[in-house]
Design a protein around this motif. Structure first.
Motif, PDB file in Angstrom:
ATOM      1  N   VAL A   5       0.840  -1.196   0.000  1.00  0.00           N
ATOM      2  CA  VAL A   5       0.000   0.000   0.000  1.00  0.00           C
ATOM      3  C   VAL A   5       0.879   1.251   0.000  1.00  0.00           C
ATOM      4  O   VAL A   5       0.603   2.225  -0.710  1.00  0.00           O
ATOM      5  N   GLY A   6       1.958   1.216   0.798  1.00  0.00           N
ATOM      6  CA  GLY A   6       2.872   2.355   0.843  1.00  0.00           C
ATOM      7  C   GLY A   6       3.523   2.615  -0.497  1.00  0.00           C
ATOM      8  O   GLY A   6       3.638   3.763  -0.931  1.00  0.00           O
ATOM      9  N   VAL A   7       3.939   1.543  -1.175  1.00  0.00           N
ATOM     10  CA  VAL A   7       4.568   1.689  -2.496  1.00  0.00           C
ATOM     11  C   VAL A   7       3.564   2.277  -3.493  1.00  0.00           C
ATOM     12  O   VAL A   7       3.874   3.208  -4.248  1.00  0.00           O
ATOM     13  N   GLY A   8       2.352   1.733  -3.476  1.00  0.00           N
ATOM     14  CA  GLY A   8       1.320   2.251  -4.373  1.00  0.00           C
ATOM     15  C   GLY A   8       1.016   3.709  -4.096  1.00  0.00           C
ATOM     16  O   GLY A   8       0.842   4.519  -5.023  1.00  0.00           O
ATOM     17  N   TYR A  13       0.983   9.309  -5.516  1.00  0.00           N
ATOM     18  CA  TYR A  13       1.217  10.689  -5.075  1.00  0.00           C
ATOM     19  C   TYR A  13       2.344  11.329  -5.883  1.00  0.00           C
ATOM     20  O   TYR A  13       2.271  12.502  -6.239  1.00  0.00           O
ATOM     21  N   GLY A  14       3.394  10.551  -6.168  1.00  0.00           N
ATOM     22  CA  GLY A  14       4.518  11.080  -6.938  1.00  0.00           C
ATOM     23  C   GLY A  14       4.108  11.500  -8.334  1.00  0.00           C
ATOM     24  O   GLY A  14       4.476  12.580  -8.802  1.00  0.00           O
ATOM     25  N   VAL A  15       3.324  10.655  -9.004  1.00  0.00           N
ATOM     26  CA  VAL A  15       2.870  10.991 -10.353  1.00  0.00           C
ATOM     27  C   VAL A  15       1.928  12.191 -10.316  1.00  0.00           C
ATOM     28  O   VAL A  15       1.994  13.080 -11.159  1.00  0.00           O
ATOM     29  N   PHE A  16       1.051  12.236  -9.306  1.00  0.00           N
ATOM     30  CA  PHE A  16       0.135  13.370  -9.179  1.00  0.00           C
ATOM     31  C   PHE A  16       0.919  14.670  -9.017  1.00  0.00           C
ATOM     32  O   PHE A  16       0.586  15.696  -9.617  1.00  0.00           O
ATOM     33  N   THR A  17       1.985  14.623  -8.233  1.00  0.00           N
ATOM     34  CA  THR A  17       2.827  15.793  -8.016  1.00  0.00           C
ATOM     35  C   THR A  17       3.535  16.217  -9.299  1.00  0.00           C
ATOM     36  O   THR A  17       3.793  17.405  -9.506  1.00  0.00           O
ATOM     37  N   ALA A  18       3.820  15.242 -10.162  1.00  0.00           N
ATOM     38  CA  ALA A  18       4.561  15.526 -11.393  1.00  0.00           C
ATOM     39  C   ALA A  18       3.691  16.102 -12.500  1.00  0.00           C
ATOM     40  O   ALA A  18       4.214  16.618 -13.493  1.00  0.00           O
ATOM     41  N   ILE A  28      -5.198   9.257 -12.080  1.00  0.00           N
ATOM     42  CA  ILE A  28      -4.315   9.248 -10.912  1.00  0.00           C
ATOM     43  C   ILE A  28      -5.144   9.358  -9.640  1.00  0.00           C
ATOM     44  O   ILE A  28      -4.900   8.651  -8.657  1.00  0.00           O
ATOM     45  N   GLU A  29      -6.146  10.234  -9.648  1.00  0.00           N
ATOM     46  CA  GLU A  29      -7.008  10.385  -8.476  1.00  0.00           C
ATOM     47  C   GLU A  29      -7.794   9.104  -8.208  1.00  0.00           C
ATOM     48  O   GLU A  29      -7.987   8.715  -7.048  1.00  0.00           O
ATOM     49  N   ALA A  30      -8.227   8.425  -9.273  1.00  0.00           N
ATOM     50  CA  ALA A  30      -8.943   7.160  -9.110  1.00  0.00           C
ATOM     51  C   ALA A  30      -8.043   6.117  -8.451  1.00  0.00           C
ATOM     52  O   ALA A  30      -8.483   5.360  -7.571  1.00  0.00           O
ATOM     53  N   TYR A  31      -6.766   6.086  -8.871  1.00  0.00           N
ATOM     54  CA  TYR A  31      -5.839   5.119  -8.270  1.00  0.00           C
ATOM     55  C   TYR A  31      -5.568   5.458  -6.812  1.00  0.00           C
ATOM     56  O   TYR A  31      -5.501   4.568  -5.958  1.00  0.00           O
ATOM     57  N   ASN A  32      -5.445   6.736  -6.515  1.00  0.00           N
ATOM     58  CA  ASN A  32      -5.223   7.136  -5.127  1.00  0.00           C
ATOM     59  C   ASN A  32      -6.408   6.763  -4.245  1.00  0.00           C
ATOM     60  O   ASN A  32      -6.230   6.394  -3.067  1.00  0.00           O
ATOM     61  N   ASN A  33      -7.623   6.834  -4.779  1.00  0.00           N
ATOM     62  CA  ASN A  33      -8.807   6.382  -4.036  1.00  0.00           C
ATOM     63  C   ASN A  33      -8.750   4.882  -3.803  1.00  0.00           C
ATOM     64  O   ASN A  33      -9.158   4.388  -2.737  1.00  0.00           O
ATOM     65  N   THR A  34      -8.236   4.156  -4.804  1.00  0.00           N
ATOM     66  CA  THR A  34      -8.077   2.704  -4.659  1.00  0.00           C
ATOM     67  C   THR A  34      -7.105   2.391  -3.523  1.00  0.00           C
ATOM     68  O   THR A  34      -7.334   1.479  -2.723  1.00  0.00           O
ATOM     69  N   ILE A  35      -6.022   3.146  -3.455  1.00  0.00           N
ATOM     70  CA  ILE A  35      -5.033   2.968  -2.392  1.00  0.00           C
ATOM     71  C   ILE A  35      -5.689   3.127  -1.025  1.00  0.00           C
ATOM     72  O   ILE A  35      -5.453   2.339  -0.095  1.00  0.00           O
ATOM     73  N   ILE A  36      -6.521   4.154  -0.893  1.00  0.00           N
ATOM     74  CA  ILE A  36      -7.206   4.399   0.379  1.00  0.00           C
ATOM     75  C   ILE A  36      -8.125   3.230   0.730  1.00  0.00           C
ATOM     76  O   ILE A  36      -8.165   2.768   1.882  1.00  0.00           O
ATOM     77  N   ASN A  37      -8.855   2.715  -0.274  1.00  0.00           N
ATOM     78  CA  ASN A  37      -9.774   1.594  -0.036  1.00  0.00           C
ATOM     79  C   ASN A  37      -9.023   0.325   0.364  1.00  0.00           C
ATOM     80  O   ASN A  37      -9.400  -0.362   1.322  1.00  0.00           O
ATOM     81  N   VAL A  38      -7.953   0.019  -0.366  1.00  0.00           N
ATOM     82  CA  VAL A  38      -7.156  -1.171  -0.054  1.00  0.00           C
ATOM     83  C   VAL A  38      -6.472  -0.997   1.298  1.00  0.00           C
ATOM     84  O   VAL A  38      -6.384  -1.941   2.089  1.00  0.00           O
TER      85      VAL A  38
END
Length: 198
Positions: A5-8, A13-18, A28-38
């Motif tokens: 989860v930390g790696v994801g 977050y890194g790509v979003f910042t870039a 990217i936001e959809a993936y970050n939401n997935t991270i929160i759910n997992v």
């Protein structure tokens, strides 16, 4: 699972910042939401993930590294990235294609530069005030009229009435997006040589 989860989270977050301003961040936001759910499924709350990411000191370096991790997959139009055999954390092809090819750090909105022993041309002055009323140019450095600010060590009454002086300054430049260049917006006069010149 927690490490995955930390790696994801770091990749997302890194790509979003870039991302450049105005660039689509939907995937990217959809993936970050997935991270929160997992994360919630393995006992890592959203607040913990946010605190973890906030604690990342060098965000520019993270953005650069995240883009570098994803870049090889961009060559394959069907590629995905799997993380620690956890299907829910798979980085989708849409995410990969949304990632910038290179990370370009944003231009600072302002910067300052110091100059010593330079000519100061005074267009406007006020013997009673040390700011707002002062303006002028610095030949070869700031050729358009700009506001001057005097340091506390300078007595405005001594400088008032002069049209030319010499001293140490700090110029604040502001980045103008429309022109894609920096323009001087303020000259802080730190010290002035009051010695009469022939």
């Amino acid at each position: 699972s927690v490490v995955a989860v930390g790696v994801g989270a770091l990749i997302g977050y890194g790509v979003f910042t870039a991302l450049a301003p105005g660039q689509s961040s939907t995937q990217i936001e959809a993936y970050n939401n997935t991270i929160i759910n997992v994360g919630g499924q393995v006992g890592v709350e959203a607040e913990d993930i946010a605190a973890f990411l906030k604690g990342t000191k060098d965000k520019k370096r993270l953005a650069k590294q995240a883009v570098a991790v994803v870049r090889p997959a961009k060559a394959d139009p069907d590629a995905t990235i799997e993380i620690d055999e956890m299907p829910d954390l798979t980085v989708s092809n849409q995410f990969i294609q949304s990632t910038p090819d290179e990370y370009e750090p944003p231009m600072p909105t302002e910067k300052t530069e110091s100059y010593r022993d330079v000519d100061i041309i005074i267009y406007a002055s006020d013997r009673d005030k040390s700011d707002k009323a002062w303006a002028g140019t610095i030949p070869g450095i700031v050729d358009h009229r700009v506001r001057f600010s005097l340091s506390e060590s300078i007595d405005p009454r001594e400088l008032h009435g002069r049209i030319k002086a010499r001293g140490d300054i700090v110029v604040t430049f502001r980045f103008v997006k429309a022109k894609k260049e920096y323009e001087a917006k303020l000259v802080e006069i730190d010290s002035v040589d009051m010695t009469p010149r022939r």
